[in-house]
Design a protein around this motif. Structure first.
Motif, PDB file in Angstrom:
ATOM      1  N   ARG A  15      45.316  73.620 -61.186  1.00 52.90           N
ATOM      2  CA  ARG A  15      46.761  73.629 -60.762  1.00 52.90           C
ATOM      3  C   ARG A  15      47.138  74.482 -59.623  1.00 52.90           C
ATOM      4  O   ARG A  15      47.863  74.340 -58.732  1.00 52.90           O
ATOM      5  N   ALA A  16      46.262  75.756 -59.591  1.00 55.59           N
ATOM      6  CA  ALA A  16      46.481  76.553 -58.413  1.00 55.59           C
ATOM      7  C   ALA A  16      45.814  75.710 -57.101  1.00 55.59           C
ATOM      8  O   ALA A  16      46.798  76.113 -55.961  1.00 55.59           O
ATOM      9  N   MET A  17      44.928  75.022 -57.195  1.00 59.07           N
ATOM     10  CA  MET A  17      44.732  74.199 -56.130  1.00 59.07           C
ATOM     11  C   MET A  17      45.664  73.203 -55.520  1.00 59.07           C
ATOM     12  O   MET A  17      45.595  72.964 -54.358  1.00 59.07           O
ATOM     13  N   GLU A  18      46.397  72.441 -56.512  1.00 58.31           N
ATOM     14  CA  GLU A  18      47.572  71.574 -56.260  1.00 58.31           C
ATOM     15  C   GLU A  18      48.465  72.429 -55.346  1.00 58.31           C
ATOM     16  O   GLU A  18      49.269  72.061 -54.494  1.00 58.31           O
ATOM     17  N   PHE A  19      49.109  73.484 -55.969  1.00 55.10           N
ATOM     18  CA  PHE A  19      49.984  74.620 -55.188  1.00 55.10           C
ATOM     19  C   PHE A  19      49.396  74.586 -53.811  1.00 55.10           C
ATOM     20  O   PHE A  19      50.234  74.817 -52.926  1.00 55.10           O
ATOM     21  N   LYS A  20      48.208  74.949 -53.720  1.00 49.27           N
ATOM     22  CA  LYS A  20      47.767  75.387 -52.420  1.00 49.27           C
ATOM     23  C   LYS A  20      47.914  73.964 -51.381  1.00 49.27           C
ATOM     24  O   LYS A  20      48.142  73.945 -50.148  1.00 49.27           O
ATOM     25  N   ALA A  21      47.532  72.745 -51.859  1.00 45.77           N
ATOM     26  CA  ALA A  21      47.308  71.547 -51.320  1.00 45.77           C
ATOM     27  C   ALA A  21      48.817  71.438 -50.607  1.00 45.77           C
ATOM     28  O   ALA A  21      48.939  71.145 -49.582  1.00 45.77           O
ATOM     29  N   VAL A  22      49.810  71.382 -51.710  1.00 46.44           N
ATOM     30  CA  VAL A  22      51.246  71.271 -51.269  1.00 46.44           C
ATOM     31  C   VAL A  22      51.967  72.165 -50.049  1.00 46.44           C
ATOM     32  O   VAL A  22      52.320  71.710 -49.268  1.00 46.44           O
ATOM     33  N   SER A  23      51.283  73.616 -50.360  1.00 44.70           N
ATOM     34  CA  SER A  23      51.607  74.443 -49.346  1.00 44.70           C
ATOM     35  C   SER A  23      51.228  74.192 -48.015  1.00 44.70           C
ATOM     36  O   SER A  23      52.300  74.482 -46.983  1.00 44.70           O
TER      37      SER A  23
END
Length: 338
Positions: A253-261
């Motif tokens: 989930r944190a990696m998804e946040f990173k990708a979007v950011s």
């Protein structure tokens, strides 16, 4: 960063970004005196005017260092908070270290839980001596998880008396859970809550009851732990969440946040710092700082604009719920960008 936010209904103001003093108390490793002083200097140069500490942090070392670094500054220009609930009793005989409690300092004192009225007075007197300052702007009840009744029945009324006397400017509670602070907001006349780790991109438990209640009652909220002890700073397998190895699902989930950011040209750490300001109860975000570089970096991240499209995409992808407030929305605070 020159903007100031009023802390709830109190007369105390805080900068949007706050200096967390645990690290300069040698949290998880030694910080040389000069490095600690430089961290405070860099924070000041970057516009931070709210500094938080506690007797617990390095058995008083954080208070001593912070007081020394701030003593030459105009007293009216900064806000300082410390905490009560752990008294420091001198240790006689051989002295070991305090690493079992997370601090790389000699264990010349022993912590003793005490939320009595007398304990509150004694703690504040000792903190003022270590700080070398004439007053404390905000005093938090520190982690009364297992001492809720004594904190409510004895410590809180004594803090009310100290506030009425003018010894402290505002009173609050500081915890890494949301339920007990919500009880204090309901049942007392608190000015502030310092909530660690429970209102971040990954963990919004503070939104269930505490934050809406704080907004309704005019209580200011300071948010700590926006990186959840590392996972939202550097998402990767093996990263920590709440000081333990993060579960695989949370890492993903944190990696998804990173990708979007990053698709929106924003470092994840910047998004994590900005996120709490979507809620109108939030007055400041507190970041632990152990060096000048970390202080400057945090200020630069908060000054960095975050486009509304980033928050929109996080909602579209289900990473943020539709009812989670985001920066730029109705009633949201200005984080001080620019």
């Amino acid at each position: 960063m020159n903007r100031q936010h009023r802390l709830g209904r109190s007369r105390v103001s805080v900068s949007p970004l706050a200096f967390g003093g645990a690290a300069i108390g040698n949290l998880l490793g030694e910080v040389p005196d000069e490095q600690a002083a430089q961290a405070v200097d860099a924070a000041w140069e970057s516009g931070l005017r709210y500094f938080d500490t506690a007797p617990h942090y390095g058995l008083g070392l954080s208070e001593q260092r912070l007081g020394q670094a701030l003593r030459g500054r105009p007293r009216a220009e900064f806000t300082l908070s410390t905490k009560v609930g752990r008294l420091l009793d001198p240790v006689t005989g051989p002295v070991g270290d305090d690493l079992a409690n997370g601090f790389a300092v000699p264990a010349r004192h022993r912590r003793r839980w005490d939320f009595s009225a007398q304990g509150v007075r004694r703690s504040i007197t000792a903190s003022l001596e270590r700080l070398g300052l004439d007053r404390i702007d905000v005093v938090y009840l520190h982690d009364p998880d297992d001492h809720a009744e004594q904190a409510l029945d004895e410590a809180y009324p004594e803090l009310e008396r100290l506030r009425a006397e003018g010894t402290v400017g505002a009173i609050g509670i500081g915890m890494n859970q949301a339920a007990l602070p919500a009880r204090f907001v309901r049942d007392t006349d608190l000015d502030a809550v310092l909530l660690a780790g429970r209102y971040s991109l990954l963990d919004q438990r503070g939104l269930t009851e505490l934050l809406p209640l704080a907004a309704e009652r005019g209580v200011g909220v300071v948010i700590g732990g926006v990186f959840n002890s590392g996972l939202l700073a550097t998402p990767r397998p093996g990263a920590t969440f709440d000081y333990a190895p993060a579960p695989e699902q949370l890492v993903s989930r944190a990696m998804e946040f990173k990708a979007v950011s990053e698709r929106h040209g924003v470092p994840l750490r910047a998004a994590a710092l900005h996120f709490p300001f979507g809620h109108p109860a939030v007055s400041s975000v507190l970041v632990g700082v152990r060096s000048a570089a970390e202080a400057t970096d945090a200020a630069e991240l908060l000054a960095r604009p975050v486009p509304a499209a980033l928050w929109t995409e996080l909602r579209e992808r289900g990473l943020l719920g539709p009812d989670v407030p985001v920066p730029g929305g109705a009633g949201a605070r200005d984080a001080g960008a620019g």
